[in-house]
Structures are given as C-alpha cells and as structure tokens.
Write an enzyme that holds these catalytic residues in place. Structure first.
Site, PDB file in Angstrom:
ATOM      1  CB  SER A 136       9.008 -13.019  30.413  1.00 37.63           C
ATOM      2  OG  SER A 136      10.682 -12.778  29.141  1.00 37.63           O
ATOM      3  CE  LYS A 162      10.168 -16.618  29.385  1.00 39.18           C
ATOM      4  NZ  LYS A 162       9.631 -17.119  28.477  1.00 39.18           N
ATOM      5  CE  LYS A 164      12.641 -14.619  26.267  1.00 43.45           C
ATOM      6  NZ  LYS A 164      11.700 -15.661  25.824  1.00 43.45           N
ATOM      7  CG  ASP A 189      12.249 -18.628  26.809  1.00 42.45           C
ATOM      8  OD1 ASP A 189      12.491 -19.882  26.940  1.00 42.45           O
ATOM      9  OD2 ASP A 189      11.461 -18.018  26.849  1.00 42.45           O
ATOM     10  CD  GLU A 214       9.698 -20.366  28.269  1.00 40.20           C
ATOM     11  OE1 GLU A 214       9.277 -20.706  29.425  1.00 40.20           O
ATOM     12  OE2 GLU A 214       9.313 -20.676  27.314  1.00 40.20           O
ATOM     13  CG  ASP A 240       7.795 -21.298  24.210  1.00 43.37           C
ATOM     14  OD1 ASP A 240       7.041 -21.276  23.593  1.00 43.37           O
ATOM     15  OD2 ASP A 240       7.746 -19.742  24.684  1.00 43.37           O
ATOM     16  CE  LYS A 264       5.408 -18.025  24.890  1.00 42.03           C
ATOM     17  NZ  LYS A 264       6.535 -17.892  24.215  1.00 42.03           N
ATOM     18  N   GLY A 292       3.631 -16.047  27.378  1.00 39.88           N
ATOM     19  CA  GLY A 292       3.016 -14.270  26.657  1.00 39.88           C
ATOM     20  C   GLY A 292       4.007 -14.557  24.820  1.00 39.88           C
TER      21      GLY A 292
END
Ligand code: OSB
Ligand code: MG
Length: 371
Positions: A136, A162, A164, A189, A214, A240, A264, A292
């Site tokens: 990520s 992934k 952000k 995400d 996400e 998430d 998670k 995570g």
C-alpha cells in the site's frame, strides 16, 4: 485458562517513510503492546492498533487503552476462560470499541495456541505455509514520484499495488502507473474522501482497468457505494472503514455495496469475527483480502496467520518489515521472497519480542494484576 497479569507498553516506532492518506500524514506507528500472562506463566501478545486521532475510525489510542484497562481486563478478571472463542462473548455487551476488543481477544488466541503448543496459524485452521502479498503506497507529491515508487516495489516482488488517492490526486496518478505497467493489478484507496457529486468522476476508473476502488465514500455509507458498484463495469468496490462486523458485511452484500472486503482483524473486534466474515465471503463469492494498519511485528504476525487461510485468495496489504521500519520490536523479520511472506511456525504468533528494541521504543509501561 485464567489471566494473572497484563502489561501495557506504550510504543512509538518511527516509520522509514511518512505515510500520507487522504486524511493525514503518519510519521510513526504508535501503539500499545499488550502482554497477557496466564496462570501457567505463558505470555500472549496483542497490538492495540487504534490511531492517536479518530481520523480512520472513531477509536483513539488513548481512549481504546482506557477501554482495555477499565472494561475489558476487568471483564476477564478472575474468570475461567474455557476457549478462545468465548472471549468475544464476554465482551459482547460493550458496543463498538473493536480495536480495543481485538487487542485482548487476539492475545487470548495467542495464549490458547501456546497452551496447545501449536502455531496460531494452525490453531485457526490456516493451511498455507506462505502468502502472496501486495503493498500500500501513500499519496506522493506528483505522478513521477509515484511511478518511481511503484517501480521499486514491483522490482522487489510485490504482486499488486494499492495507491492512496484523494480528489486532485487520483485519475492522473493512476493513469501514470497504468501507462507504465499495462498488466499490474492496481487498487485505489480513498479512505472515504469522495462525495455524491464525485460519482461520475469515479466511473472513469473503469477505463484504467483498476482492480478495486476501496472505501471512496463515507464510513457509514452503504447507499452511494451500492450506486457506484452498480454503475462500474469492471472495477470492484471494496469496503474498509465501514465494515466492523459480520452484520455489516451481510448488509453490504445484500445492498450490493461492494464485491470485496478489506478484512482487518482489529477493525472487526478480533479473530473470531474476522474468521466468521472470511467464511461468509467464501460462501457468497465475495472477494476477501487481508488489510493492514502499518502494524508492528505482533500485529503483522496476526495478519500473516489470518491471510494463510484459504478464503484469502487475493494478495493482502501485508508487506515486509523493511517496507515500514528500520527496527521492529520483534526478533522476526518478515521478508519478501518471490513475492511471498512465510507464515511463522513457532508456538502461538510465532514471533518473539526483542526486549532491547522494545525498551528503546517504549514511552511507559503499566502492569495490571488480574489474579
Ligand atoms: O485504509 O487500508 C487503509 C494504513 C493505515 C490506516 C488505514 C489504511 C492503511 C493502509 C496501509 O493502507 C496498509 C499496510 O501496509 O499496513
Ligand atoms: Mg483502506
């Protein structure tokens, strides 16, 4: 099993590179390492993952610590705990506070596995010896820097990235990666940074062949996510922040709000709920993968054990220790070999505390007698 003592270490672990999300910047991982001692002298560990500020979910590190000390440990004081699954039942009357609950519940799982002299992975029925993982990547200053980062991680062997995103740092950033890596699985995400007016803009993700988007919308929203999932042709919506329980997953599934779950353990209150969610996803054909929260060694050990179960068919946000920290508080280094991380085989979580490192990064320690 009965608990004798609890130790709470407040730890600050510097991150090798600051991690920027749509809502803020993290320079260090602050957490409580919780050590629970049973009547036989075994020690089980839990990592309290709540962030210092309530900017990811509602819990805060200090608030969650207070819940641990004043409610959760009191709930277990003097009790005979028959099995690991029972712990979440003792906590059920306490609403929310999932990360607080998870830190204690998971430590009890570690203890029960250690009492049976088996690994946690084995204890929870995980069969894989190694897991395929991704990385990520935080928001970068510009597209070029992001592509450079992706190059480095792909060369290191990560199976998917992934990224952000936030309004203004989204489409052009993702396109820059896609232009360079035509086949790479890419997830985006947003950590809840978008609103209803952005819905049409997000449909452009289909053009870039992004694997998942996400949590674009609010942390309580199922409606906008369902509208988006309905309109997207290829991209899966992944939830998430707004998944805290199996109930939430069932509703998201029924509403068509997502096709994937970032699971998670800490966000859903512990291992038992995480296992129930994984099972439901398998039964209904939803994609489930292990997320995570920049965990240190203890938290990472739980993620690795969970992701070793066969419901997890998509690489998780579980990266090598070296992606996060120069020095961890466990002796075990999680390493990436051919894009995979080995599942520890030692007793319980299978990682040992590096007492010297723990001391170095510990701000304070609290001892609570429970017998
Ligand atoms: O939204 O998945 C998230 C880290 C902190 C808080 C929230 C998230 C994340 C990550 C990093 O994406 C995942 C990891 O490598 O631990
Ligand atoms: Mg996320």
């Amino acid at each position: 099993m009965k608990l004798n003592k609890a130790f709470l270490y407040k730890v600050h672990l510097p991150l090798l590179t600051p991690f920027r999300t749509s809502y803020g910047l993290l320079r260090e991982k602050s957490f409580y390492l919780i050590a629970l001692e049973d009547e036989l002298g075994n020690v089980g560990y839990g990592e309290l993952e709540a962030f210092p500020l309530p900017d990811y979910t509602e819990e805060t590190l200090e608030g969650a610590k207070k819940v641990v000390v004043s409610l959760l440990l009191e709930e277990l004081r003097g009790k005979e705990i028959k099995c690991a699954e029972e712990v979440s039942e003792f906590f059920a009357w306490i609403r929310g506070n999932e990360m607080a609950k998870s830190s204690i519940e998971s430590a009890c799982y570690d203890l029960f596995a250690k009492r049976q002299k088996i690994s946690l992975a084995h204890f929870i029925g995980a069969q894989r010896k190694e897991i395929s993982v991704g990385v990520s990547i935080g928001i970068q200053k510009n597209e070029r820097l992001l592509v450079e980062k992706v190059h480095a991680y792909v060369s290191a062997g990560y199976n998917r990235v992934k990224v952000k995103i936030k309004p203004g740092a989204d489409f052009s950033y993702l396109k820059a990666i896609r232009d360079e890596f035509p086949e790479l699985p890419i997830l985006a995400d947003a950590n809840s940074a978008y609103e209803e007016k952005d819905l049409n803009e997000l449909l452009k993700l289909d053009w870039l062949n992004i694997t998942m988007i996400e949590q674009p919308f609010g942390v309580r929203d199922l409606w906008l996510h369902a509208k988006l999932q309905d309109k997207l042709e290829k991209v899966a919506v992944c939830l998430d922040e707004n998944i805290r329980s199996l109930e939430d997953v069932k509703q998201a599934h029924a509403f068509g709000s997502c096709r994937a779950i970032n699971l998670k353990m800490a966000r859903v209150g512990g291992l038992r709920e995480a296992l129930r969610i994984a099972e439901f996803c398998k039964q209904t054909g939803m994609i489930v993968w292990c997320g995570g929260m920049l965990e240190a060694g203890v938290g990472r050990a739980y993620n690795v054990a969970l992701a070793a179960r066969n419901e997890f068919q998509f690489p998780g946000d579980i990266s090598a220790t070296s992606r996060y920290f120069k020095q961890d508080i466990v002796r075990h280094n999680f390493e990436l070999v051919d894009g995979k991380i080995c599942v520890p085989e030692g007793l319980g979580i299978g990682v040992e505390i590096d007492e010297q490192a723990l001391k170095r990064f510990t701000e304070s320690v609290e001892t609570i007698l429970l017998d």
